[in-house]
Design a protein around this motif. Structure first.
Motif, mmCIF file in Angstrom:
data_model
loop_
_atom_site.group_PDB
_atom_site.id
_atom_site.type_symbol
_atom_site.label_atom_id
_atom_site.label_comp_id
_atom_site.label_asym_id
_atom_site.label_seq_id
_atom_site.Cartn_x
_atom_site.Cartn_y
_atom_site.Cartn_z
ATOM 1 N N LYS A 10 0.836 -1.202 0.000
ATOM 2 C CA LYS A 10 0.000 0.000 0.000
ATOM 3 C C LYS A 10 0.873 1.255 0.000
ATOM 4 N N ALA A 11 1.953 1.256 0.786
ATOM 5 C CA ALA A 11 2.863 2.402 0.836
ATOM 6 C C ALA A 11 3.513 2.632 -0.530
ATOM 7 N N VAL A 12 3.891 1.559 -1.199
ATOM 8 C CA VAL A 12 4.474 1.664 -2.546
ATOM 9 C C VAL A 12 3.461 2.286 -3.500
ATOM 10 N N ARG A 13 2.242 1.815 -3.445
ATOM 11 C CA ARG A 13 1.182 2.329 -4.314
ATOM 12 C C ARG A 13 0.923 3.808 -4.031
ATOM 13 N N LEU A 14 0.813 4.172 -2.756
ATOM 14 C CA LEU A 14 0.546 5.575 -2.389
ATOM 15 C C LEU A 14 1.697 6.501 -2.763
ATOM 16 N N ALA A 15 2.912 5.978 -2.726
ATOM 17 C CA ALA A 15 4.090 6.785 -3.070
ATOM 18 C C ALA A 15 4.287 6.898 -4.585
ATOM 19 N N GLY A 16 3.535 6.103 -5.327
ATOM 20 C CA GLY A 16 3.657 6.157 -6.783
ATOM 21 C C GLY A 16 4.902 5.459 -7.294
ATOM 22 N N LEU A 17 5.423 4.512 -6.524
ATOM 23 C CA LEU A 17 6.606 3.768 -6.951
ATOM 24 C C LEU A 17 6.211 2.633 -7.887
ATOM 25 N N GLU A 18 7.193 2.111 -8.599
ATOM 26 C CA GLU A 18 6.926 0.986 -9.489
ATOM 27 C C GLU A 18 6.490 -0.223 -8.675
ATOM 28 N N GLU A 19 5.728 -1.083 -9.307
ATOM 29 C CA GLU A 19 5.183 -2.248 -8.623
ATOM 30 C C GLU A 19 6.278 -3.163 -8.063
ATOM 31 N N GLY A 20 7.416 -3.244 -8.707
ATOM 32 C CA GLY A 20 8.502 -4.126 -8.269
ATOM 33 C C GLY A 20 9.322 -3.599 -7.107
ATOM 34 N N ALA A 21 8.992 -2.423 -6.611
ATOM 35 C CA ALA A 21 9.761 -1.854 -5.497
ATOM 36 C C ALA A 21 9.647 -2.770 -4.278
ATOM 37 N N SER A 22 10.786 -3.008 -3.649
ATOM 38 C CA SER A 22 10.820 -3.858 -2.461
ATOM 39 C C SER A 22 11.686 -3.187 -1.408
ATOM 40 N N PRO A 23 11.584 -3.610 -0.163
ATOM 41 C CA PRO A 23 12.464 -3.037 0.856
ATOM 42 C C PRO A 23 13.943 -3.180 0.476
ATOM 43 N N HIS A 24 14.276 -4.286 -0.157
ATOM 44 C CA HIS A 24 15.662 -4.534 -0.568
ATOM 45 C C HIS A 24 16.117 -3.488 -1.597
#
Length: 98
Positions: A10-24
């Motif tokens: 959800k944080a990735v989606r709200l930030a507008g990051l790419e779907e593949g973004a991971s903590p790593h």
């Protein structure tokens, strides 16, 4: 927050990051940016939760001071290098006199 995975997605989606973004991936990005900004190794390593040695080994090439001393050695040289191309193309004296 019931699930870290769901909350991160959800944080990735709200930030507008790419779907593949991971903590790593975000950790690698943060480390690279810290090095590019010239942040002190000790401080950056503490922020990222790794040793300064590991940070320098993996991300040190991004630091603005990387290889400054080696590059500076060329600026202060006292000898002038001979061009290999010129020395190979230039006829030798013995051959020119013959």
């Amino acid at each position: 927050m019931a699930s870290v995975k769901t909350a991160f997605a959800k944080a990735v989606r709200l930030a507008g990051l790419e779907e593949g973004a991971s903590p790593h991936v975000l950790r690698h990005t943060a480390a690279t940016w810290r090095m590019q900004q010239g942040v002190n190794l000790w401080e950056a390593a503490g922020y990222l939760g790794m040793t300064p040695e590991m940070l320098q080994k993996v991300y040190g090439h991004h630091h603005p001071d990387f290889q400054n001393e080696a590059a500076g050695a060329f600026k202060n040289r006292r000898w002038k290098p001979q061009s290999l191309v010129k020395s190979l193309a230039k006829p030798r004296r013995a051959e020119a006199d013959a």
